[in-house]
Design an enzyme around this catalytic site. Structure first.
Site, PDB file in Angstrom:
ATOM      1  CG  HIS A 199      45.368  56.413  57.234  1.00  0.00           C
ATOM      2  ND1 HIS A 199      45.415  55.041  57.366  1.00  0.00           N
ATOM      3  CD2 HIS A 199      45.447  56.650  55.894  1.00  0.00           C
ATOM      4  CE1 HIS A 199      45.504  54.478  56.169  1.00  0.00           C
ATOM      5  NE2 HIS A 199      45.517  55.449  55.246  1.00  0.00           N
TER       6      HIS A 199
ATOM      7  CG  HIS B 178      46.886  58.223  51.309  1.00  0.00           C
ATOM      8  ND1 HIS B 178      47.771  57.197  51.088  1.00  0.00           N
ATOM      9  CD2 HIS B 178      45.874  57.686  52.040  1.00  0.00           C
ATOM     10  CE1 HIS B 178      47.313  56.086  51.645  1.00  0.00           C
ATOM     11  NE2 HIS B 178      46.153  56.364  52.234  1.00  0.00           N
TER      12      HIS B 178
ATOM     13  CE  LYS C 273      48.780  51.156  56.146  1.00  0.00           C
ATOM     14  NZ  LYS C 273      48.102  52.088  55.271  1.00  0.00           N
TER      15      LYS C 273
ATOM     16  CG  HIS D 210      45.239  48.103  53.883  1.00  0.00           C
ATOM     17  ND1 HIS D 210      44.830  49.275  53.285  1.00  0.00           N
ATOM     18  CD2 HIS D 210      44.378  47.142  53.465  1.00  0.00           C
ATOM     19  CE1 HIS D 210      43.770  49.030  52.530  1.00  0.00           C
ATOM     20  NE2 HIS D 210      43.474  47.742  52.617  1.00  0.00           N
TER      21      HIS D 210
ATOM     22  CG  HIS E  54      41.719  52.299  56.374  1.00  0.00           C
ATOM     23  ND1 HIS E  54      41.955  50.962  56.427  1.00  0.00           N
ATOM     24  CD2 HIS E  54      42.649  52.810  55.533  1.00  0.00           C
ATOM     25  CE1 HIS E  54      42.978  50.670  55.652  1.00  0.00           C
ATOM     26  NE2 HIS E  54      43.422  51.772  55.103  1.00  0.00           N
TER      27      HIS E  54
ATOM     28  CG  ASP F  72      42.344  56.105  53.792  1.00  0.00           C
ATOM     29  OD1 ASP F  72      43.468  56.336  53.307  1.00  0.00           O
ATOM     30  OD2 ASP F  72      41.625  55.154  53.426  1.00  0.00           O
TER      31      ASP F  72
END
Ligand code: NCD
Ligand code: ZN
Length: 354
Positions: free
Chosen positions: A15, A17, A101, A138, A176, A249
């Site tokens: 995960h 970004h 996602k 999420h 997460h 994350d």
């Protein structure tokens, strides 16, 4: 005798970004230095919703990877209520798309185009269940009536569990995970459910955000919870249970976007993640389980082989210093401060030396 060296399969980040533009150029090398693969989050502006966008984004990421790094971005599509199922199948058939996602609309950074009601994407999810394509969730409700610290537990009860009962074959990763409820839910499942755990949720609790002054660089979503939840996450991560694996994350934002009256959620941990994790596993007396968490459990869930190459982690005499910030062409980004000294360094083991 305490362990001072560990040789593990090259880790992956399930995960991550990486953003776009100059931010992407600045942050990619920190992940590609020691990670073999990463699941790339699609919450750009605009979000990555088509195979064509994902292919372009992948190419840009690859251009930002230094020549001597060995890194494979695993691309995802951002699920919207307008997503056409054929778009996803096309991406999967071509080998480009590894997961989808699901952001509840409004749950986090750049999630406005997310899903308002799962009913509106059910045909996509049914087909995903048929072909075994993971749905990355999420896991927070967005109902303003629900307290921010309860949003994960309420999501499990009202969204995730009903979904999994309806589609038991759907393969789901709770991204997460941050609470005992989330950990217990994963542990109680018999199949098709796993969870990523971030580096920072193993280290900070909500006091770290809110005591002694407000600390924007410890603010992320899902927000860090009480200490008992942090301890449950640590126990899950170091247990070796194959349903838990690393998703950092790492979510860089320019300092200006975090240090303001409405600061963004996201913590930049890519810079020092491996050293922080080695320290956490050492503190727990479970260094022997680090490889499972960072290098083995993730590929197993994604039905991929672990990386062939290896990374050496070794204990240093002096603390490994991290800068307070890294530079990007658009401004500084603050590096996660674990509030403990790190005495672990990583080093790639050259091919043939394995
Ligand atoms: C992420 C971001 O900034 O993109 N922020 C965060 O706090 N984790 C989005 C997300 O993963 O929720
Ligand atoms: Zn994220």
């Amino acid at each position: 005798m305490s362990i001072t060296e560990l040789i593990i399969r090259r880790p992956d980040d399930w995960h991550l970004h990486l953003r776009d533009g100059s931010m992407m150029k600045a942050v990619v090398p920190f992940s590609s230095a020691y990670f073999g693969r990463a699941i790339i989050m699609p919450n750009l502006i605009p979000p990555v919703t088509t195979v064509e966008q994902a292919a372009i984004y992948r190419k840009k990421i690859m251009e930002a990877v230094p020549d001597n790094h060995d890194f494979e971005p695993l691309m995802t599509l951002y699920l919207t209520e307008a997503t056409r199922p054929e778009e996803i199948w096309r991406g999967v058939d071509s080998g480009l798309i590894k997961a989808v996602k699901f952001y509840p609309a409004g749950a986090t950074t750049n999630s406005e185009s997310g899903v308002r009601d799962l009913k509106n994407v059910m045909s996509v999810l049914e087909k995903m269940a048929d072909i075994g394509l993971p749905l990355l969730v999420h896991g927070e409700v967005t109902d303003p009536e629900v307290d921010i610290f309860d949003r994960e537990a309420v999501f499990i009860d009202t969204v995730l569990d009903p979904l999994r009962r309806r589609l038991p074959e759907l393969r789901v990763v709770m991204e997460h995970v941050t609470t005992t409820t989330g950990v217990n839910y994963v542990v109680s499942s018999d199949k098709n459910l796993a969870a990523t755990i971030t580096t920072h949720h193993l280290i900070i609790n909500r006091n770290d955000i809110l005591t002694g002054g407000i600390k924007p660089h410890y603010y992320c979503l899902p927000v860090a919870k009480r200490e008992k939840h942090r301890l449950a996450l640590r126990a899950a991560a170091v247990s070796g249970d194959a349903r838990f694996f690393l998703g950092t994350d790492s979510a860089p934002h320019l300092d200006g976007a975090k240090e303001c009256i409405c600061g963004c959620a996201g913590i930049f941990t890519a810079f020092n993640t491996l050293g922080c994790l080695a320290t956490v596993f050492e503190q727990e007396g479970r260094l022997s389980k680090l490889e499972a968490f960072v290098s083995l459990n993730g590929p197993k869930f994604y039905r991929l082989s672990p990386n062939a190459s290896r990374v050496r982690l070794y204990k240093t005499h002096d603390p490994v210093m991290s800068p307070e910030k890294i530079k990007t062409a658009d401004g500084p980004v603050t590096v996660f401060n674990p509030m403990f000294s790190v005495y672990w360094r990583a080093e790639n083991i050259a091919e043939g030396q394995n």
